[in-house]
Design a protein around this motif. Structure first.
Motif, short mmCIF file in Angstrom:
data_model
loop_
_atom_site.label_atom_id
_atom_site.label_comp_id
_atom_site.label_asym_id
_atom_site.label_seq_id
_atom_site.Cartn_x
_atom_site.Cartn_y
_atom_site.Cartn_z
N ARG A 186 2.05 -2.73 -16.05
CA ARG A 186 2.43 -2.19 -14.87
C ARG A 186 1.25 -2.65 -13.63
O ARG A 186 0.34 -2.79 -14.05
N VAL A 187 2.03 -2.43 -12.61
CA VAL A 187 1.29 -2.77 -11.24
C VAL A 187 1.64 -1.85 -10.28
O VAL A 187 2.73 -1.67 -10.10
N THR A 188 0.64 -1.06 -9.43
CA THR A 188 0.94 -0.41 -8.25
C THR A 188 0.52 -1.00 -7.14
O THR A 188 -0.58 -1.56 -6.83
N LEU A 189 1.53 -1.25 -6.03
CA LEU A 189 1.19 -1.89 -4.84
C LEU A 189 1.53 -0.81 -3.74
O LEU A 189 2.16 0.04 -3.71
N SER A 190 0.56 -1.06 -2.59
CA SER A 190 0.55 -0.29 -1.63
C SER A 190 1.10 -0.85 -0.62
O SER A 190 0.60 -2.20 -0.02
N ALA A 191 1.93 -0.32 0.39
CA ALA A 191 2.42 -0.84 1.62
C ALA A 191 1.52 -0.93 2.79
O ALA A 191 0.74 -0.10 2.99
N ASP A 192 1.39 -2.12 3.65
CA ASP A 192 0.68 -1.96 4.66
C ASP A 192 1.04 -1.34 5.90
O ASP A 192 2.06 -0.57 5.70
N SER A 193 0.61 -1.31 6.98
CA SER A 193 1.03 -0.52 8.18
C SER A 193 2.40 -0.89 8.54
O SER A 193 3.12 -0.05 9.28
N ARG A 194 2.80 -2.10 8.46
CA ARG A 194 4.09 -2.43 8.56
C ARG A 194 5.35 -2.41 7.87
O ARG A 194 6.26 -2.41 7.84
#
Length: 128
Positions: free
Chosen positions: A10-18
């Motif tokens: 598993r991997v968790t990604l975070s959204a940028d400001s856009r």
């Protein structure tokens, strides 16, 4: 045949400001920046990035690609190893496009190997 999966599942990604999911990773152990593109059927690499990575795309099959800007010629190939976080996938189908791209598009030839869950600005990919 493909090599068995390795590393984490598993991997968790975070959204940028856009709202884009951009993350660091690697192709064949060379660092790249990825952007998740659930609308792309395949991992897409710009030609200049493919050259930097030393990909032998010109031995791949020439294909016509439909893009938002029309049809372009490219090369269909396979990436030996693609790593995002602690998750590594092997033998991933990809296309090299002549256009410059700000990041490697992480399309469904990689993403369909995972269940995706989004919670706010977090996206979790869990290996199927």
């Amino acid at each position: 045949g493909s090599a068995p999966p390795s590393g984490s599942d598993r991997v968790t990604l975070s959204a940028d400001s856009r709202g884009h999911f951009i993350t660091q990773g690697s192709i064949n152990n060379r660092p790249v920046q990825f952007m998740v593109d659930t609308g792309a059927s395949i991992v897409a690499v710009g030609q200049s990035e493919a050259d930097r990575l030393g990909l032998n795309y010109q031995s791949g099959r020439r294909v016509q690609l439909g893009t938002a800007n029309g049809t372009v010629a490219g090369w269909l190939m396979r990436i030996n190893t693609l790593r995002v976080g602690e998750v590594t996938a092997y033998d991933v189908e990809a296309v090299v496009m002549p256009a410059a791209m700000p990041a490697v598009l992480l399309g469904n030839s990689f993403l369909t190997r995972f269940n995706m869950r989004r919670d706010g600005d977090q996206m979790v990919l869990i290996r199927r």
